[in-house]
Scaffold this motif. Sequence first.
Motif, PDB file in Angstrom:
ATOM      1  N   PHE A 183       0.822  -1.204   0.000  1.00 44.35           N
ATOM      2  CA  PHE A 183       0.000   0.000   0.000  1.00 44.35           C
ATOM      3  C   PHE A 183       0.863   1.263   0.000  1.00 44.35           C
ATOM      4  CE2 PHE A 183      -2.051   3.387   2.475  1.00 44.35           C
ATOM      5  CZ  PHE A 183      -3.161   3.625   1.675  1.00 44.35           C
ATOM      6  N   LEU A 184       1.880   1.294   0.849  1.00 42.23           N
ATOM      7  CA  LEU A 184       2.724   2.484   0.940  1.00 42.23           C
ATOM      8  C   LEU A 184       3.462   2.746  -0.371  1.00 42.23           C
ATOM      9  CD1 LEU A 184       4.164   2.026   4.550  1.00 42.23           C
ATOM     10  CD2 LEU A 184       2.416   3.649   3.801  1.00 42.23           C
ATOM     11  N   LEU A 185       3.973   1.696  -0.992  1.00 47.27           N
ATOM     12  CA  LEU A 185       4.692   1.877  -2.258  1.00 47.27           C
ATOM     13  C   LEU A 185       3.747   2.277  -3.387  1.00 47.27           C
ATOM     14  CD1 LEU A 185       7.338  -0.997  -2.365  1.00 47.27           C
ATOM     15  CD2 LEU A 185       7.676   1.400  -1.800  1.00 47.27           C
ATOM     16  N   ILE A 186       2.581   1.666  -3.434  1.00 47.23           N
ATOM     17  CA  ILE A 186       1.616   1.995  -4.477  1.00 47.23           C
ATOM     18  C   ILE A 186       1.132   3.431  -4.327  1.00 47.23           C
ATOM     19  CG2 ILE A 186      -0.778   1.529  -5.196  1.00 47.23           C
ATOM     20  CD1 ILE A 186      -0.079  -1.465  -4.817  1.00 47.23           C
ATOM     21  N   GLU A 187       0.900   3.860  -3.082  1.00 42.94           N
ATOM     22  CA  GLU A 187       0.501   5.242  -2.825  1.00 42.94           C
ATOM     23  C   GLU A 187       1.551   6.228  -3.311  1.00 42.94           C
ATOM     24  OE1 GLU A 187      -1.812   6.930   0.089  1.00 42.94           O
ATOM     25  OE2 GLU A 187      -3.102   5.763  -1.228  1.00 42.94           O
ATOM     26  N   THR A 188       2.812   5.897  -3.054  1.00 46.52           N
ATOM     27  CA  THR A 188       3.904   6.822  -3.354  1.00 46.52           C
ATOM     28  C   THR A 188       4.287   6.824  -4.831  1.00 46.52           C
ATOM     29  OG1 THR A 188       4.786   6.477  -1.124  1.00 46.52           O
ATOM     30  CG2 THR A 188       6.274   7.451  -2.741  1.00 46.52           C
ATOM     31  N   LEU A 189       4.302   5.644  -5.424  1.00 46.03           N
ATOM     32  CA  LEU A 189       4.886   5.517  -6.758  1.00 46.03           C
ATOM     33  C   LEU A 189       3.861   5.452  -7.894  1.00 46.03           C
ATOM     34  CD1 LEU A 189       7.711   2.926  -5.970  1.00 46.03           C
ATOM     35  CD2 LEU A 189       7.876   5.421  -6.030  1.00 46.03           C
ATOM     36  N   LEU A 190       2.688   4.890  -7.653  1.00 50.28           N
ATOM     37  CA  LEU A 190       1.755   4.662  -8.751  1.00 50.28           C
ATOM     38  C   LEU A 190       0.552   5.592  -8.759  1.00 50.28           C
ATOM     39  CD1 LEU A 190       1.592   0.761  -9.044  1.00 50.28           C
ATOM     40  CD2 LEU A 190       3.095   2.368 -10.218  1.00 50.28           C
ATOM     41  N   PHE A 191       0.030   5.923  -7.585  1.00 51.57           N
ATOM     42  CA  PHE A 191      -1.225   6.663  -7.537  1.00 51.57           C
ATOM     43  C   PHE A 191      -1.109   7.937  -6.700  1.00 51.57           C
ATOM     44  CE2 PHE A 191      -2.600   2.218  -8.264  1.00 51.57           C
ATOM     45  CZ  PHE A 191      -3.285   2.400  -9.455  1.00 51.57           C
ATOM     46  N   ARG A 192       0.041   8.575  -6.757  1.00 46.12           N
ATOM     47  CA  ARG A 192       0.255   9.782  -5.964  1.00 46.12           C
ATOM     48  C   ARG A 192      -0.766  10.859  -6.274  1.00 46.12           C
ATOM     49  NH1 ARG A 192       2.488  14.610  -6.929  1.00 46.12           N
ATOM     50  NH2 ARG A 192       3.017  14.010  -9.046  1.00 46.12           N
ATOM     51  N   ASP A 193      -1.142  10.990  -7.549  1.00 46.67           N
ATOM     52  CA  ASP A 193      -2.042  12.061  -7.950  1.00 46.67           C
ATOM     53  C   ASP A 193      -3.515  11.682  -7.832  1.00 46.67           C
ATOM     54  OD1 ASP A 193      -1.551  10.170  -9.934  1.00 46.67           O
ATOM     55  OD2 ASP A 193      -2.168  11.527 -11.537  1.00 46.67           O
ATOM     56  N   ARG A 194      -3.807  10.513  -7.261  1.00 51.88           N
ATOM     57  CA  ARG A 194      -5.212  10.088  -7.127  1.00 51.88           C
ATOM     58  C   ARG A 194      -5.613   9.871  -5.669  1.00 51.88           C
ATOM     59  NH1 ARG A 194      -6.641   5.640 -11.757  1.00 51.88           N
ATOM     60  NH2 ARG A 194      -5.571   6.590 -13.533  1.00 51.88           N
ATOM     61  N   ARG A 195      -4.915  10.479  -4.751  1.00 52.09           N
ATOM     62  CA  ARG A 195      -5.135  10.168  -3.346  1.00 52.09           C
ATOM     63  C   ARG A 195      -6.116  11.095  -2.646  1.00 52.09           C
ATOM     64  NH1 ARG A 195       1.069   9.679  -1.391  1.00 52.09           N
ATOM     65  NH2 ARG A 195       0.940  11.874  -1.974  1.00 52.09           N
ATOM     66  N   ARG A 196      -6.392  12.245  -3.243  1.00 56.49           N
ATOM     67  CA  ARG A 196      -7.089  13.272  -2.479  1.00 56.49           C
ATOM     68  C   ARG A 196      -8.591  13.072  -2.390  1.00 56.49           C
ATOM     69  NH1 ARG A 196      -3.993  18.842  -4.307  1.00 56.49           N
ATOM     70  NH2 ARG A 196      -1.918  18.231  -3.607  1.00 56.49           N
ATOM     71  N   HIS A 197      -9.157  12.235  -3.261  1.00 54.47           N
ATOM     72  CA  HIS A 197     -10.608  12.102  -3.260  1.00 54.47           C
ATOM     73  C   HIS A 197     -11.118  11.174  -2.170  1.00 54.47           C
ATOM     74  CE1 HIS A 197      -9.471   8.487  -5.408  1.00 54.47           C
ATOM     75  NE2 HIS A 197     -10.714   8.048  -5.340  1.00 54.47           N
ATOM     76  N   ARG A 198     -10.230  10.425  -1.495  1.00 57.00           N
ATOM     77  CA  ARG A 198     -10.639   9.586  -0.368  1.00 57.00           C
ATOM     78  C   ARG A 198      -9.710   9.813   0.807  1.00 57.00           C
ATOM     79  NH1 ARG A 198     -14.391   5.967  -2.038  1.00 57.00           N
ATOM     80  NH2 ARG A 198     -14.286   5.274  -4.224  1.00 57.00           N
ATOM     81  N   HIS A 199     -10.263   9.707   2.008  1.00 58.32           N
ATOM     82  CA  HIS A 199      -9.451   9.800   3.218  1.00 58.32           C
ATOM     83  C   HIS A 199      -8.477   8.628   3.253  1.00 58.32           C
ATOM     84  CE1 HIS A 199      -8.512   9.691   7.576  1.00 58.32           C
ATOM     85  NE2 HIS A 199      -8.738  11.000   7.507  1.00 58.32           N
ATOM     86  N   TRP A 200      -7.305   8.834   3.849  1.00 55.16           N
ATOM     87  CA  TRP A 200      -6.285   7.790   3.833  1.00 55.16           C
ATOM     88  C   TRP A 200      -6.782   6.512   4.507  1.00 55.16           C
ATOM     89  CZ3 TRP A 200      -4.518   5.542   8.255  1.00 55.16           C
ATOM     90  CH2 TRP A 200      -4.720   6.234   9.458  1.00 55.16           C
ATOM     91  N   ALA A 201      -7.578   6.631   5.582  1.00 54.48           N
ATOM     92  CA  ALA A 201      -8.081   5.437   6.275  1.00 54.48           C
ATOM     93  C   ALA A 201      -9.025   4.647   5.373  1.00 54.48           C
ATOM     94  CB  ALA A 201      -8.794   5.847   7.558  1.00 54.48           C
ATOM     95  N   ASP A 202      -9.800   5.355   4.573  1.00 55.26           N
ATOM     96  CA  ASP A 202     -10.689   4.697   3.621  1.00 55.26           C
ATOM     97  C   ASP A 202      -9.883   3.938   2.574  1.00 55.26           C
ATOM     98  OD1 ASP A 202     -12.891   3.917   2.175  1.00 55.26           O
ATOM     99  OD2 ASP A 202     -13.285   5.887   1.300  1.00 55.26           O
ATOM    100  N   ARG A 203      -8.797   4.562   2.097  1.00 49.15           N
ATOM    101  CA  ARG A 203      -7.951   3.897   1.099  1.00 49.15           C
ATOM    102  C   ARG A 203      -7.279   2.661   1.679  1.00 49.15           C
ATOM    103  NH1 ARG A 203      -6.083   9.156   0.566  1.00 49.15           N
ATOM    104  NH2 ARG A 203      -3.946   8.546   1.086  1.00 49.15           N
TER     105      ARG A 203
END
Length: 418
Positions: free
Chosen positions: A306-326
Amino acid sequence: MSEDLWHLHAPVEAELTAPKTLTGSVTLIVPTFNESGNITELLRRLGEALPDHLPCAVLFVDDSTDDTPAVIEKAAADHPFPVSVLHRETADGGLGGAVVEGIKRADTDWIVVMDADLQHPPHLVPELVGEGIRTGADLVVASRYISGGSRAGLAGSYRIAVSRAATWLTKGLFPRALRGISDPMSGFFAMRRSVVTAEALKPLGYKILLELAVRCRPGKVAEVPFVFQDRYAGESKSTAREGMRFLAHLASLRSAAPLARMIGFGLIGLSGFVPNLAALWLLTRAGMHYLPAEIVANQAGVLWNFLLIETLLFRDRRRHRHWADRVGRFALLANADLLLRIPLIALFVARFGMEVLPATALALVTTFVLRFAATEALVYLPRRTSTTSATSTTSATPGSAAPTHPDVPLEAGRHTRS
């Protein structure tokens, strides 16, 4: 993001008579972060370098925490060309984000991007634009790596080695997009405004040329040599943190295509075996039964992925959901993968008569594709953007304040490459 756009000096006659876009007109975008010691000298040298026949406006996009905006305001009154300051309270996207904000406000034929620290020689601004007009290029890069260029201003062998390694890495990752660009790390370039789609840009850090070249794909590229100068005043903003942002930016650009994202997703999934097995070893050594230890250790791998995917693949798609939801959605999909895999293996063996190993391999591939598609759709859906009408005025556009002069061909650049 809170922003203030101040027009510090713009001749009234030019505002009243200038057409919306002038052939050869230029918006010079200068991102600044605590560069107060360089502003006066930069504007002085620009005043000496800019010819009368080149309609030019200077736009500082400022993220400073010092008195840089006040210094710009004071220095601007002494120069004949329009000077504006866009101050951002939140430095979204770093230096690259500042340049994009400037591009959105530019309404001239050309944009020129340069640093404020005078490591980029101001006298080359007319030459960059002139080379583009003469050759018909969409992008003109000031390069340290062609004949006549030099990286002399880079302080120390370490920075030289890092710069060279970054150049090799980017050209290796994007051979087609960077074709004809010998210095993709350059922050000094001119580009036709018509080939830039600002809304498509997602910068991270200070390598905005790389972002523009990869996402906008300018047609013809030219280069002029330049000698990278010593910093005039202040301190370098290059840090280890910026280096990490650069690597994350590379990963984001490289994974923009769905197939590339899927490959990255798979490689990250494979790397998750390391924390999974390490956690399993620690838990069983501590006396936990292997079955609950397997379940807990699997969550370590899930968190790593999850941490790597958040950082490397979907950095620009994170804001529409709260991190706990993701996190919750990602963990649910990752564990559902295991629950789905077992029935699939049983189906392939019992119904289709497959051997266990081929059935397991096919089940792994199937669940991997399903998990990738589900992760992209259910965890990282692109944000929906509402269509809003934007209202703009001539006075809020740097290019509209440019003085009116007929277009005169500029001196041809010394080197061109297509």
